[in-house]
Design an enzyme around this catalytic site. Structure first.
Site, PDB file in Angstrom:
ATOM      1  N   HIS A  48       0.716  -1.509   0.080  1.00 36.22           N
ATOM      2  CA  HIS A  48      -0.228  -0.466  -0.092  1.00 36.22           C
ATOM      3  C   HIS A  48       0.619   1.325  -0.084  1.00 36.22           C
ATOM      4  CE1 HIS A  48      -2.170   2.931   2.266  1.00 36.22           C
ATOM      5  NE2 HIS A  48      -2.814   2.478   1.181  1.00 36.22           N
ATOM      6  N   GLU A  51       2.058   2.206  -3.794  1.00 36.45           N
ATOM      7  CA  GLU A  51       0.901   2.690  -4.537  1.00 36.45           C
ATOM      8  C   GLU A  51       1.090   4.189  -4.095  1.00 36.45           C
ATOM      9  OE1 GLU A  51      -3.063   3.531  -3.473  1.00 36.45           O
ATOM     10  OE2 GLU A  51      -3.042   1.075  -3.338  1.00 36.45           O
ATOM     11  N   HIS A  52       0.930   4.555  -2.619  1.00 36.91           N
ATOM     12  CA  HIS A  52       1.068   6.190  -2.752  1.00 36.91           C
ATOM     13  C   HIS A  52       2.636   6.832  -3.083  1.00 36.91           C
ATOM     14  CE1 HIS A  52      -1.815   6.959   0.819  1.00 36.91           C
ATOM     15  NE2 HIS A  52      -1.504   5.531   0.726  1.00 36.91           N
ATOM     16  N   GLU A 129      -3.887   8.169   8.072  1.00 35.76           N
ATOM     17  CA  GLU A 129      -4.761   7.057   7.244  1.00 35.76           C
ATOM     18  C   GLU A 129      -5.701   6.123   8.073  1.00 35.76           C
ATOM     19  OE1 GLU A 129      -5.041   4.839   3.320  1.00 35.76           O
ATOM     20  OE2 GLU A 129      -3.632   6.206   3.111  1.00 35.76           O
TER      21      GLU A 129
END
Length: 418
Positions: A48, A51-52, A129
Site C-alpha cells: 500500500h 502505491e502512494h 490514514e
C-alpha cells in the site's frame, strides 16, 4: 460473443483488451498479482505504501505535481488500489491521448524515484490514514475479522501495515519488494474502450524491457488452531459493529455460483432476508448484509451488521433456516435477477468491464466471459443453494468479530454456541 482479447509481450507481460469502439474514452490499467499477502513481518504495509509513492515523482516527472499536471492537461483521471492479492493502477482519458496516459502510467511504475524526503512525508499521511480507519468501526471490523480467521500471517494483517513497520520503511524496503514481485509473470495490462492503433507495439516499447524473472509464490495459508471463536476490539462507541461468518470457498470453487445466489437471498438488497428481519422487522441496526470474500486458496462467507446480541441471534436463525428449508422458487428467481442485473450494470462502462477481466486474469489465470458467467447463474437450482447452505452452516464453527464497548468475549461465545 467474446468481449476480451488476450495477447502477450515478448517478456511475458499479458495484455487484455475489451474494445468499446462506440465510446470516446479509454481506460488503461496495470494490475499485478502482488498485494499485502506478499509482505514479510518486517515489510507490513509496503504494498500500500508503494502505491502512494508511485504518484510522488519519477526521473522524468520529478514531483507529484508534474505527474498530476500532465494527467489534468488531458482531462484524465488516475488512481490506484491495493488488496491482499492484487494491486492496480489506472488512467482513464480520451482515446486520442491514450499514449500519454500509458507513458505516465508506466513511467510511474518503472521509474519512481522514491525520494527519501517524500518517503518521510508520506509516512505521516499513512499513519493518519490508520487513525481514520481506526475511527471508522464499520470498516475496521473487517480487519478484526481477518485477524480472527488467519491470525499472525499475511491474510490476517492490516493492509496499511503497523506504525512500527511504516516508520521503519526506507527506499530499500520499496526496492526489495518491487524487485521481487513486480515482474512480467505477475503483470497484466488492461485496455478498455476505444483501443486505438498499434497498441502492442507501444506497450512493447514501454514494458518490454522489464526483465522476466521467476518470482515464486506467496506463503500458503496455515489455518490457525481453534481458540476462542470471538475477537473483540474494545472501543467506546454508541454503536457496535459485527461480522459473523464461517470458513468458505476459494475463488475458483465449483460452488461459487450457488454461493453468489445464497449471498443475495440472505443479504443482497433491501428485500433480502437479513435486511427484512434485522432492520425492517426488528429495527436492530442501520445496516446488515451478507457476502463472500474469496482468495486463491481460502475464503469466508459472512454477515455484517451494526448491532449485537439480538442481531446475532437473528442472523444465526436465518443461517439455520436457509440450511433447513429450500429457498422458494420465486425467491431464487428474484435473487438470480438481482445478481445478473448488478453484474450487467457493472459491465456498462469500459472501466468496469476491463477491471472485471483483469481481476479474473490476475487471480485465476483465465477470463470467464460474461455470457458464460450469466449462463452458470441460470443453471443454479433451489437444490444447489440449499446444498451449499448446508455445507457452510450445518455443524460448522462460527467466527465473530466485534468492534464496540465490550471487553469480555464470554457472552458472545455463549451466544454463538447456542
Amino acid at each position: 460473443m467474446a468481449i476480451f482479447e488476450k495477447s502477450t509481450l515478448g517478456n511475458g507481460v499479458r495484455v487484455v483488451t475489451a474494445p468499446f469502439p462506440q465510446v470516446g474514452s479509454v481506460s488503461c490499467f496495470v494490475m499485478l498479482a502482488a498485494g499485502s499477502r506478499y509482505e514479510t513481518v518486517e515489510s507490513k504495509g509496503i504494498a500500500h505504501f508503494a502505491e502512494h509513492m508511485f504518484f510522488k515523482g519519477t526521473e522524468r516527472r520529478p514531483t507529484a505535481r508534474t505527474i498530476s499536471t500532465e494527467i489534468d492537461a488531458i482531462g484524465g483521471e488516475f488512481n490506484a488500489f491495493t488488496g491482499k492479492e492484487l494491486t492496480g493502477y489506472y488512467v482513464r482519458c480520451g482515446s486520442e491521448t491514450r499514449d500519454i496516459a500509458l507513458d505516465v502510467l508506466t513511467d510511474m511504475l518503472l521509474h519512481s524515484s522514491f525520494d527519501e524526503a517524500e518517503i518521510e512525508k508520506e509516512k505521516g499521511v499513512i499513519l493518519e490514514e490508520m487513525n481514520v480507519y481506526l475511527d471508522t468501526p464499520q470498516r475496521y471490523v473487517s480487519n478484526v475479522y481477518d485477524r480472527l480467521l488467519y491470525a499472525d500471517q499475511p491474510l490476517g494483517w492490516d493492509i496499511l501495515g503497523t506504525r512500527e513497520t511504516i516508520e521503519g520503511t526506507t527506499r530499500e524496503t520499496f526496492r526489495s519488494y518491487l524487485d521481487t514481485w513486480y515482474r512480467p509473470e505477475r503483470m497484466v495490462v488492461g485496455i478498455g474502450g476505444r483501443i486505438g492503433d498499434d497498441l502492442m507495439a507501444r506497450l512493447e516499447e514501454l514494458l518490454g524491457g522489464i526483465e522476466a524473472r521467476p518470482t515464486g509464490a506467496a506463503a500458503e495459508v496455515e489455518l490457525p488452531p481453534d481458540t476462542s471463536p470471538v475477537l473483540l476490539h474494545t472501543k467506546d462507541s454508541e454503536q457496535a459493529h459485527l461480522i459473523l461468518g464461517v470458513r468458505g470457498y476459494p475463488l475458483d470453487h465449483p460452488n461459487r455460483y450457488a454461493l453468489q445466489l445464497l449471498a443475495v437471498v440472505l443479504g443482497g438488497g433491501m428485500s433480502s432476508r437479513l435486511f427484512t428481519e434485522v432492520r425492517e422487522k426488528r429495527g436492530l441496526g442501520y445496516y446488515v448484509n451478507a457476502g463472500n470474500t474469496a482468495y486463491t486458496d481460502v475464503g469466508t462467507f459472512y454477515s455484517s451488521a451494526g448491532d449485537v446480541d439480538e442481531a446475532i441471534t437473528t442472523i444465526l436463525g436465518e443461517l439455520r433456516k436457509i440450511a433447513d428449508e429450500p429457498v422458494p422458487a420465486d425467491e431464487l428467481e428474484k435473487a438470480r435477477g438481482y445478481a445478473k442485473g448488478r453484474f450487467v450494470l457493472r459491465l456498462e462502462s469500459p472501466q468496469g468491464t476491463i477491471q472485471y477481466g483483469l481481476r479474473k486474469e490476475v487471480l485465476e489465470g483465465e477470463i470467464e466471459e460474461p455470457d458464460e458467467l450469466l449462463r452458470k447463474l441460470d443453471e443454479i437450482t433451489v437444490e444447489d443453494v440449499q446444498r451449499v447452505a448446508r455445507d457452510l452452516f450445518e455443524d460448522k464453527r462460527l467466527y465473530l468479530a466485534v468492534v464496540g464497548p465490550f471487553d469480555d468475549p464470554t457472552r458472545f461465545e455463549k451466544l454463538i454456541a447456542a
